[in-house]
Design a protein around this motif. Structure first.
Motif, PDB file in Angstrom:
ATOM      1  N   PRO A  10       0.853  -1.199   0.000  1.00 43.06           N
ATOM      2  CA  PRO A  10       0.000   0.000   0.000  1.00 43.06           C
ATOM      3  C   PRO A  10       0.887   1.246   0.000  1.00 43.06           C
ATOM      4  O   PRO A  10       1.854   1.324   0.767  1.00 43.06           O
ATOM      5  CB  PRO A  10      -0.787  -0.119   1.308  1.00 43.06           C
ATOM      6  CG  PRO A  10      -0.525  -1.508   1.819  1.00 43.06           C
ATOM      7  CD  PRO A  10       0.791  -1.913   1.273  1.00 43.06           C
ATOM      8  N   VAL A  11       0.577   2.209  -0.857  1.00 43.18           N
ATOM      9  CA  VAL A  11       1.436   3.379  -1.022  1.00 43.18           C
ATOM     10  C   VAL A  11       0.623   4.647  -0.796  1.00 43.18           C
ATOM     11  O   VAL A  11      -0.382   4.885  -1.475  1.00 43.18           O
ATOM     12  CB  VAL A  11       2.049   3.406  -2.445  1.00 43.18           C
ATOM     13  CG1 VAL A  11       2.972   4.621  -2.591  1.00 43.18           C
ATOM     14  CG2 VAL A  11       2.795   2.118  -2.745  1.00 43.18           C
ATOM     15  N   TYR A  12       1.084   5.453   0.166  1.00 40.66           N
ATOM     16  CA  TYR A  12       0.458   6.760   0.346  1.00 40.66           C
ATOM     17  C   TYR A  12       1.482   7.744   0.904  1.00 40.66           C
ATOM     18  O   TYR A  12       1.867   7.675   2.073  1.00 40.66           O
ATOM     19  CB  TYR A  12      -0.751   6.697   1.278  1.00 40.66           C
ATOM     20  CG  TYR A  12      -1.419   8.056   1.455  1.00 40.66           C
ATOM     21  CD1 TYR A  12      -2.133   8.630   0.400  1.00 40.66           C
ATOM     22  CD2 TYR A  12      -1.287   8.775   2.638  1.00 40.66           C
ATOM     23  CE1 TYR A  12      -2.714   9.882   0.525  1.00 40.66           C
ATOM     24  CE2 TYR A  12      -1.867  10.030   2.773  1.00 40.66           C
ATOM     25  CZ  TYR A  12      -2.582  10.578   1.715  1.00 40.66           C
ATOM     26  OH  TYR A  12      -3.143  11.824   1.837  1.00 40.66           O
ATOM     27  N   ASN A  67      -8.186   7.616  -2.123  1.00 40.39           N
ATOM     28  CA  ASN A  67      -7.702   7.365  -0.772  1.00 40.39           C
ATOM     29  C   ASN A  67      -8.760   6.672   0.084  1.00 40.39           C
ATOM     30  O   ASN A  67      -9.889   7.143   0.198  1.00 40.39           O
ATOM     31  CB  ASN A  67      -7.290   8.685  -0.114  1.00 40.39           C
ATOM     32  CG  ASN A  67      -6.726   8.485   1.272  1.00 40.39           C
ATOM     33  OD1 ASN A  67      -7.407   8.685   2.263  1.00 40.39           O
ATOM     34  ND2 ASN A  67      -5.479   8.060   1.342  1.00 40.39           N
ATOM     35  N   GLU A  68      -8.386   5.526   0.668  1.00 40.22           N
ATOM     36  CA  GLU A  68      -9.287   4.764   1.534  1.00 40.22           C
ATOM     37  C   GLU A  68      -8.617   4.284   2.811  1.00 40.22           C
ATOM     38  O   GLU A  68      -9.266   3.680   3.649  1.00 40.22           O
ATOM     39  CB  GLU A  68      -9.824   3.537   0.787  1.00 40.22           C
ATOM     40  CG  GLU A  68     -10.704   3.837  -0.401  1.00 40.22           C
ATOM     41  CD  GLU A  68     -11.168   2.584  -1.097  1.00 40.22           C
ATOM     42  OE1 GLU A  68     -12.366   2.244  -0.990  1.00 40.22           O
ATOM     43  OE2 GLU A  68     -10.324   1.926  -1.749  1.00 40.22           O
ATOM     44  N   GLY A  69      -7.320   4.506   2.966  1.00 40.68           N
ATOM     45  CA  GLY A  69      -6.623   4.030   4.149  1.00 40.68           C
ATOM     46  C   GLY A  69      -5.831   2.756   3.869  1.00 40.68           C
ATOM     47  O   GLY A  69      -6.079   2.055   2.883  1.00 40.68           O
ATOM     48  N   PRO A  70      -4.873   2.448   4.758  1.00 38.82           N
ATOM     49  CA  PRO A  70      -3.931   1.351   4.492  1.00 38.82           C
ATOM     50  C   PRO A  70      -4.553  -0.040   4.403  1.00 38.82           C
ATOM     51  O   PRO A  70      -4.148  -0.835   3.559  1.00 38.82           O
ATOM     52  CB  PRO A  70      -2.934   1.445   5.654  1.00 38.82           C
ATOM     53  CG  PRO A  70      -3.635   2.232   6.712  1.00 38.82           C
ATOM     54  CD  PRO A  70      -4.532   3.175   5.997  1.00 38.82           C
ATOM     55  N   MET A  71      -5.524  -0.362   5.260  1.00 39.83           N
ATOM     56  CA  MET A  71      -6.065  -1.713   5.229  1.00 39.83           C
ATOM     57  C   MET A  71      -6.891  -1.954   3.974  1.00 39.83           C
ATOM     58  O   MET A  71      -6.754  -2.988   3.305  1.00 39.83           O
ATOM     59  CB  MET A  71      -6.894  -2.006   6.480  1.00 39.83           C
ATOM     60  CG  MET A  71      -7.515  -3.401   6.489  1.00 39.83           C
ATOM     61  SD  MET A  71      -6.316  -4.744   6.255  1.00 39.83           S
ATOM     62  CE  MET A  71      -5.596  -4.842   7.884  1.00 39.83           C
ATOM     63  N   LYS A  72      -7.770  -1.025   3.635  1.00 39.13           N
ATOM     64  CA  LYS A  72      -8.547  -1.156   2.404  1.00 39.13           C
ATOM     65  C   LYS A  72      -7.624  -1.245   1.192  1.00 39.13           C
ATOM     66  O   LYS A  72      -7.888  -1.980   0.231  1.00 39.13           O
ATOM     67  CB  LYS A  72      -9.496   0.031   2.241  1.00 39.13           C
ATOM     68  CG  LYS A  72     -10.721  -0.007   3.125  1.00 39.13           C
ATOM     69  CD  LYS A  72     -11.749  -1.003   2.595  1.00 39.13           C
ATOM     70  CE  LYS A  72     -13.045  -0.908   3.359  1.00 39.13           C
ATOM     71  NZ  LYS A  72     -14.061  -1.868   2.889  1.00 39.13           N
TER      72      LYS A  72
END
Length: 346
Positions: A10-12, A67-72
Motif C-alpha cells: 500500500p502506497v500513500y 484514498n481509503e486508508g492502508p487496510m482497504k
C-alpha cells in the motif's frame, strides 16, 4: 514447492522511504514474485514512482485508486492478485533479501496456511533497533495442537501468541480474501487485527518461525500512529464489536471472555494515548473512559493480570482512575519518554 507469491505494497505519500522498500522486494533471492504497488491517492509523486517501477520490472503491477486508508488499500491488492500466496509490506519499511525464500520453504500447499516470522523495529532517529517475536513457541501447528494452543488463546493475552501485523506473514491468499469483509474503514488503530485474526482462525496450518527477524519496521516519530488521537477510544469500542462478532461466528470457545480481555489490552493503547497526548483534561477523560467501559468489572470478571511493568501501572490507574493515580502514571511516562529520547507513545 516454488509457488508465485504476491507482494502487496500500500502506497500513500511515502516518497522518502519508498525506493528502499520496493528495491528490497525486487532484490529478493526468491524470484517468483509479483509485486502489487497500490497507490492510495498519493499527492507527493509516489504514484509516478510506482509507474516508473512498472516500466523497469515486468513483475510489478500498479493500481491507482482514491484514498481509503492502508487496510482497504492492502486488501485491494490482495483481491486483484491471482497468486496462491500473498504477503504485505508497508511502503516505508523494508525486508531482508532472504525473507520470502525462507518463508516459502515452510509451505506445503496442502491446505490454507500461514507462515509467521518476527520483526525488527528500527528507530532511525537514534540508530537503535529492537526485535519483536511471536510469543507462541516455534514450530508447526495443525489439528488439535492448533486448536488448543492457538485458536483458543489467539487474543486476550498480554503478550500476543502471534504478532497481529499483516506484514510479518505469508498467507494462503484464500484466507485474506474470505475474511476481507471484516475490514471496517473507520478503524484507524488496530486495523490489522480485524482481518489478520480471522484469517489465522481459518488456517488449517500455522508455522511459527524460529528467531526470523527479516522484516524491518521503521519507527517514525512523526507518523500519525504515534501522535495524539482524540478518537482512539471510539475506535477501540468499534474494534471490540468486530472482534466479538468474528470470534462468535468462528465458534471460538469462551468468545465473550476473550473479547473482554482483548478490550482491556486495547484500552492500554487508549490510556497511553491520553497520558502522552499533552492535552488538558486527560484525568477527566481517563476517568470517563474507565467508568463508561466498566473497567473494574472487566478486570474482575476476566481475571486479567499483567506482568509487564508498564501494563501493571496502567491497570493500577484504570482500577481507580482518580487524579492522584493519573498524575502518578503521567509522571512515570514522561520520565520514561525523556530517558528514551522521544515524546510520543512507542
Amino acid at each position: 514447492m516454488e509457488p508465485t507469491v504476491a507482494v502487496v505494497v500500500p502506497v500513500y505519500n511515502k516518497s522518502k522511504y519508498f525506493a528502499r522498500c520496493v528495491d528490497s522486494i525486487l532484490n529478493q533471492s526468491y524470484r517468483k514474485i509479483r509485486v502489487y504497488l497500490v497507490d492510495d491517492g498519493s499527492t507527493d509523486g509516489s504514484g509516478a514512482v510506482c509507474d516508473a517501477y512498472k516500466q523497469r520490472d515486468r513483475r510489478v503491477r500498479v493500481i491507482h485508486k482514491q484514498n481509503e486508508g492502508p487496510m482497504k488499500t492492502a486488501l485491494r491488492g490482495a483481491m486483484e492478485s491471482a497468486e496462491p500466496y500473498v504477503m504485505f509490506v508497508d511502503s516505508d519499511d523494508w525486508i531482508e533479501t532472504e525473507m520470502i525464500s525462507e518463508m516459502v520453504r515452510h509451505l506445503t500447499g496442502d491446505c490454507p496456511e500461514v507462515v509467521c516470522c518476527g520483526l525488527q523495529i528500527d528507530r532511525e532517529w537514534n540508530g537503535t533497533s529492537v526485535q519483536e517475536d511471536n510469543a507462541a513457541l516455534p514450530g508447526t501447528y495443525t489439528g488439535e495442537r492448533l486448536q488448543k494452543e492457538i485458536r483458543e488463546r489467539i487474543l486476550g493475552n498480554e503478550h500476543r501468541l502471534i504478532l497481529v501485523s499483516r506484514c510479518v506473514k505469508l498467507f494462503s491468499r484464500k484466507l485474506i480474501v474470505d475474511n476481507a469483509h471484516w475490514c471496517d474503514a473507520s478503524i484507524r488503530m488496530g486495523d490489522d487485527l480485524n482481518v489478520v485474526i480471522p484469517a489465522l482462525l481459518d488456517a488449517e496450518r500455522i508455522v511459527i518461525m524460529d528467531h526470523a527477524f527479516y522484516y524491518h519496521y521503521i519507527f517514525d516519530q512523526t507518523s500519525l500512529v504515534h501522535s495524539y488521537d482524540r478518537t482512539m477510544y471510539q475506535n477501540m469500542v468499534r474494534l471490540r464489536e468486530i472482534i466479538g462478532e468474528f470470534l462468535r461466528e468462528k465458534k471460538v470457545p469462551d468468545a465473550d471472555r476473550m473479547t473482554d480481555r482483548e478490550f482491556l489490552i486495547l484500552l492500554f493503547s487508549v490510556m497511553k494515548n491520553e497520558l502522552r497526548g499533552g492535552q488538558q483534561g486527560e484525568a477527566e477523560r481517563i476517568r470517563a473512559i474507565c467508568q463508561g467501559s466498566h473497567v473494574r468489572d472487566l478486570i474482575r470478571q476476566t481475571g486479567f493480570a499483567a506482568t509487564d511493568p508498564v501494563n501493571r501501572l496502567l491497570l493500577f490507574m484504570m482500577r481507580r482512575p482518580d487524579f492522584g493515580r493519573v498524575w502518578f502514571a503521567r509522571s512515570v511516562f514522561r520520565v520514561r519518554d525523556r530517558a528514551a529520547g522521544h515524546s510520543q507513545a512507542e
